[in-house]
Scaffold this motif. Structure first.
Motif, PDB file in Angstrom:
ATOM      1  N   ILE A 137       0.826  -1.211   0.000  1.00  0.00           N
ATOM      2  CA  ILE A 137       0.000   0.000   0.000  1.00  0.00           C
ATOM      3  C   ILE A 137       0.861   1.263   0.000  1.00  0.00           C
ATOM      4  O   ILE A 137       0.507   2.274  -0.598  1.00  0.00           O
ATOM      5  N   LYS A 138       2.005   1.183   0.658  1.00  0.00           N
ATOM      6  CA  LYS A 138       2.910   2.343   0.736  1.00  0.00           C
ATOM      7  C   LYS A 138       3.275   2.846  -0.653  1.00  0.00           C
ATOM      8  O   LYS A 138       3.436   4.054  -0.875  1.00  0.00           O
ATOM      9  N   ASN A 139       3.407   1.931  -1.601  1.00  0.00           N
ATOM     10  CA  ASN A 139       3.804   2.298  -2.972  1.00  0.00           C
ATOM     11  C   ASN A 139       2.605   2.542  -3.878  1.00  0.00           C
ATOM     12  O   ASN A 139       2.757   2.758  -5.070  1.00  0.00           O
ATOM     13  N   SER A 140       1.402   2.481  -3.299  1.00  0.00           N
ATOM     14  CA  SER A 140       0.187   2.686  -4.092  1.00  0.00           C
ATOM     15  C   SER A 140      -0.161   4.170  -4.148  1.00  0.00           C
ATOM     16  O   SER A 140       0.141   4.932  -3.226  1.00  0.00           O
ATOM     17  N   GLU A 141      -0.817   4.574  -5.235  1.00  0.00           N
ATOM     18  CA  GLU A 141      -1.276   5.955  -5.353  1.00  0.00           C
ATOM     19  C   GLU A 141      -2.792   6.043  -5.228  1.00  0.00           C
ATOM     20  O   GLU A 141      -3.403   7.041  -5.560  1.00  0.00           O
ATOM     21  N   SER A 142      -3.401   4.974  -4.716  1.00  0.00           N
ATOM     22  CA  SER A 142      -4.854   4.920  -4.586  1.00  0.00           C
ATOM     23  C   SER A 142      -5.370   5.965  -3.605  1.00  0.00           C
ATOM     24  O   SER A 142      -4.748   6.239  -2.579  1.00  0.00           O
ATOM     25  N   MET A 143      -6.541   6.545  -3.893  1.00  0.00           N
ATOM     26  CA  MET A 143      -7.167   7.478  -2.962  1.00  0.00           C
ATOM     27  C   MET A 143      -7.602   6.773  -1.685  1.00  0.00           C
ATOM     28  O   MET A 143      -7.832   7.399  -0.657  1.00  0.00           O
ATOM     29  N   LEU A 144      -7.712   5.438  -1.749  1.00  0.00           N
ATOM     30  CA  LEU A 144      -8.106   4.670  -0.571  1.00  0.00           C
ATOM     31  C   LEU A 144      -6.918   4.350   0.340  1.00  0.00           C
ATOM     32  O   LEU A 144      -7.101   3.802   1.427  1.00  0.00           O
ATOM     33  N   LYS A 145      -5.720   4.675  -0.122  1.00  0.00           N
ATOM     34  CA  LYS A 145      -4.500   4.298   0.608  1.00  0.00           C
ATOM     35  C   LYS A 145      -4.538   4.643   2.103  1.00  0.00           C
ATOM     36  O   LYS A 145      -4.283   3.776   2.943  1.00  0.00           O
ATOM     37  N   PRO A 146      -4.867   5.900   2.489  1.00  0.00           N
ATOM     38  CA  PRO A 146      -4.837   6.210   3.929  1.00  0.00           C
ATOM     39  C   PRO A 146      -5.851   5.426   4.738  1.00  0.00           C
ATOM     40  O   PRO A 146      -5.605   5.095   5.895  1.00  0.00           O
ATOM     41  N   PHE A 147      -7.004   5.096   4.122  1.00  0.00           N
ATOM     42  CA  PHE A 147      -8.048   4.393   4.858  1.00  0.00           C
ATOM     43  C   PHE A 147      -7.718   2.910   5.025  1.00  0.00           C
ATOM     44  O   PHE A 147      -7.915   2.334   6.094  1.00  0.00           O
ATOM     45  N   ILE A 148      -7.197   2.293   3.965  1.00  0.00           N
ATOM     46  CA  ILE A 148      -6.772   0.895   4.067  1.00  0.00           C
ATOM     47  C   ILE A 148      -5.614   0.793   5.052  1.00  0.00           C
ATOM     48  O   ILE A 148      -5.584  -0.098   5.917  1.00  0.00           O
ATOM     49  N   ARG A 149      -4.665   1.725   4.936  1.00  0.00           N
ATOM     50  CA  ARG A 149      -3.509   1.720   5.839  1.00  0.00           C
ATOM     51  C   ARG A 149      -3.954   1.863   7.286  1.00  0.00           C
ATOM     52  O   ARG A 149      -3.535   1.102   8.163  1.00  0.00           O
ATOM     53  N   ASP A 150      -4.826   2.859   7.554  1.00  0.00           N
ATOM     54  CA  ASP A 150      -5.267   3.099   8.929  1.00  0.00           C
ATOM     55  C   ASP A 150      -6.031   1.898   9.485  1.00  0.00           C
ATOM     56  O   ASP A 150      -5.921   1.573  10.669  1.00  0.00           O
ATOM     57  N   HIS A 151      -6.801   1.240   8.630  1.00  0.00           N
ATOM     58  CA  HIS A 151      -7.561   0.089   9.121  1.00  0.00           C
ATOM     59  C   HIS A 151      -6.642  -1.096   9.390  1.00  0.00           C
ATOM     60  O   HIS A 151      -6.869  -1.861  10.340  1.00  0.00           O
ATOM     61  N   LEU A 152      -5.618  -1.259   8.590  1.00  0.00           N
ATOM     62  CA  LEU A 152      -4.650  -2.327   8.855  1.00  0.00           C
ATOM     63  C   LEU A 152      -3.883  -2.055  10.150  1.00  0.00           C
ATOM     64  O   LEU A 152      -3.583  -2.985  10.910  1.00  0.00           O
ATOM     65  N   VAL A 153      -3.583  -0.785  10.406  1.00  0.00           N
ATOM     66  CA  VAL A 153      -2.936  -0.420  11.677  1.00  0.00           C
ATOM     67  C   VAL A 153      -3.878  -0.739  12.837  1.00  0.00           C
ATOM     68  O   VAL A 153      -3.462  -1.250  13.878  1.00  0.00           O
ATOM     69  N   TRP A 154      -5.172  -0.469  12.643  1.00  0.00           N
ATOM     70  CA  TRP A 154      -6.191  -0.796  13.660  1.00  0.00           C
ATOM     71  C   TRP A 154      -6.213  -2.302  13.925  1.00  0.00           C
ATOM     72  O   TRP A 154      -6.217  -2.743  15.075  1.00  0.00           O
ATOM     73  N   VAL A 155      -6.203  -3.095  12.848  1.00  0.00           N
ATOM     74  CA  VAL A 155      -6.198  -4.556  12.987  1.00  0.00           C
ATOM     75  C   VAL A 155      -4.944  -5.011  13.724  1.00  0.00           C
ATOM     76  O   VAL A 155      -5.000  -5.884  14.602  1.00  0.00           O
ATOM     77  N   ASN A 156      -3.814  -4.409  13.381  1.00  0.00           N
ATOM     78  CA  ASN A 156      -2.552  -4.789  14.016  1.00  0.00           C
ATOM     79  C   ASN A 156      -2.583  -4.514  15.524  1.00  0.00           C
ATOM     80  O   ASN A 156      -2.025  -5.290  16.319  1.00  0.00           O
ATOM     81  N   LYS A 157      -3.252  -3.445  15.931  1.00  0.00           N
ATOM     82  CA  LYS A 157      -3.381  -3.142  17.359  1.00  0.00           C
ATOM     83  C   LYS A 157      -4.272  -4.151  18.066  1.00  0.00           C
ATOM     84  O   LYS A 157      -4.027  -4.513  19.223  1.00  0.00           O
ATOM     85  N   VAL A 158      -5.314  -4.612  17.374  1.00  0.00           N
ATOM     86  CA  VAL A 158      -6.163  -5.670  17.939  1.00  0.00           C
ATOM     87  C   VAL A 158      -5.327  -6.931  18.156  1.00  0.00           C
ATOM     88  O   VAL A 158      -5.402  -7.578  19.209  1.00  0.00           O
TER      89      VAL A 158
END
Length: 415
Positions: A137-158
């Protein structure tokens, strides 16, 4: 007591052989499972037992089951099968009478600690998956990038909360409290079409619902049900991230996710989509196949009729392939006259059927592009997830199969 353990151990061998008779390479695992279980059984059947002495052995057994890709449910099946017999035999033993009421609790304790060992190994693997996904995702230019990233960080905290056995959540649990949830509830919904948006919202709600149950089981130290809930939770996370990525790749031509000439998905979107589907298949243990397709003798068309005619042939071949794929399949222009077909949840055998049908259909179809009016053939090579540990090996093996199809005479499919 030793006679009972030995008797159960012998019967366990037959039980496992019956359940896994189709697995030719399972003999060593049968012996190891038998050894672990007999050792634990001997421990929990001791009249005078320090229950904590079971913990390290049970934890080790759980880790072993995961590392060998053996379902935790096997332990529950073993207990369900043998527990009534153990109860019946011990009920006749006067020496055991005052401990008899503890027997069921001891088995539940055993299942709980094995589940925790299994879970810790599972979390290690899944945290690696999250790291890899964040890298992509870091190398993606998708407009969804921050939301997917933030949700994966959320999952990682769980996952970190589970690993550290925190009964209280360190992240917001309500599905409409995280940033992704808030955006999905908005009328625009990240700009996703309604048919996708509804499915994504449903998945998102289920993930947060699973997380709520996870913390409930954590608080009660019920690791058996925690494990079962967690497996469903992470499976949903994989589907959610993949669906977001696939939706974006399909919808946004302006981000160069569609090949401008053929209007199929471009190679730029391939890594994210293929990687997402590959990981989902690994996690869910579902099949996945790809096919590399190449137009036969395309250089002769370009040389004989010019590049404009060649481009027209490319467009028509791509369209014909796409029209004959299933809704769940994806076609990418891999380069030049070569295409990659992604067939999620499809075995190699079923993939061959789909691709072979396309190859035959094309060879029976006359392509008309200006002065060019002729049949065009394609060759294809197939590989499946069972042949590969990563997407690069998967593509390489399909490419080699394509080479074999070309060498064997073209206009055919090779696996």
């Amino acid at each position: 007591m030793k006679d009972l353990v030995e008797d159960i151990s012998n019967k366990l061998t037959k039980f496992l052989q019956k359940d896994f008779e189709g697995y030719t390479d399972f003999s060593s695992e049968i012996q190891n499972i038998k050894g672990y279980y007999a050792d634990l059984l001997e421990e929990i059947l001791k009249p005078e037992l320090d229950i904590n002495s079971v913990k390290p052995k049970a934890f080790k057994f759980g880790r072993y089951l995961f590392q060998k890709d053996i379902s935790y449910m096997l332990l529950l099946d073993i207990d369900d099968h043998f527990f009534p017999e153990i109860v019946e035999k011990l009920s006749k033993d006067e020496c055991y009478s005052k401990y008899f009421h503890m027997l069921e609790d001891r088995f539940r304790y055993l299942e709980n600690k094995v589940a925790y060992g299994y879970l810790t190994e599972n979390i290690k693997q899944d945290k690696n998956w999250i790291r890899e996904k964040l890298r992509i995702i870091k190398n993606s230019e998708s407009m969804l990038k921050p939301f997917i990233r933030d949700h994966l960080v959320w999952v990682n905290k769980v996952l970190e909360d589970i690993r550290k056995l925190r009964g209280e959540s360190s992240v917001p649990i309500g599905h409409n409290k995280c940033e992704m949830g808030k955006r999905l509830e908005e009328s625009e919904g990240l700009g996703i079409y309604d048919e996708y948006r509804d499915e994504i919202i449903t998945l998102h709600k289920k993930i947060h619902g699973n997380a709520l149950q996870i913390y409930h089981f954590l608080k009660n130290k019920d690791y058996k049900h925690l494990l079962l809930e967690y497996l469903e939770f992470f499976n949903l996370v994989g589907k959610f991230v993949s669906l977001l990525g696939l939706t974006f790749a399909v919808m946004y031509e302006e981000d160069a996710n569609l090949d401008p000439l053929t209007k199929v998905l471009s190679r730029r979107s391939l890594e994210f989509i293929l990687s997402s589907q590959f990981h989902i298949s690994k996690i869910s243990k579902r099949p996945l196949s790809i096919a590399m397709m190449d137009i036969d003798n395309f250089k002769q068309i370009n040389d004989g009729y010019g590049h404009q005619i060649g481009d027209c042939v490319l467009r028509k071949v791509a369209g014909l392939i796409q029209d004959n794929l299933r809704k769940s399949d994806f076609i990418f222009r891999y380069g030049g006259e070569e295409f990659l077909i992604l067939l999620p949840f499809t075995s190699k055998k079923d993939a061959f059927f789909v691709v072979d049908k396309i190859v035959k259909k094309l060879s029976d179809t006359q392509i008309k592009c200006g002065e060019f009016k002729n049949r065009v053939t394609i060759s294809a090579g197939i590989s499946s997830i069972e042949d590969a540990e990563d997407i690069y090996t998967l593509v390489s093996k399909a490419d080699k199969a394509l080479y074999r199809a070309k060498k064997a005479g073209k206009n055919r499919v090779s696996v």
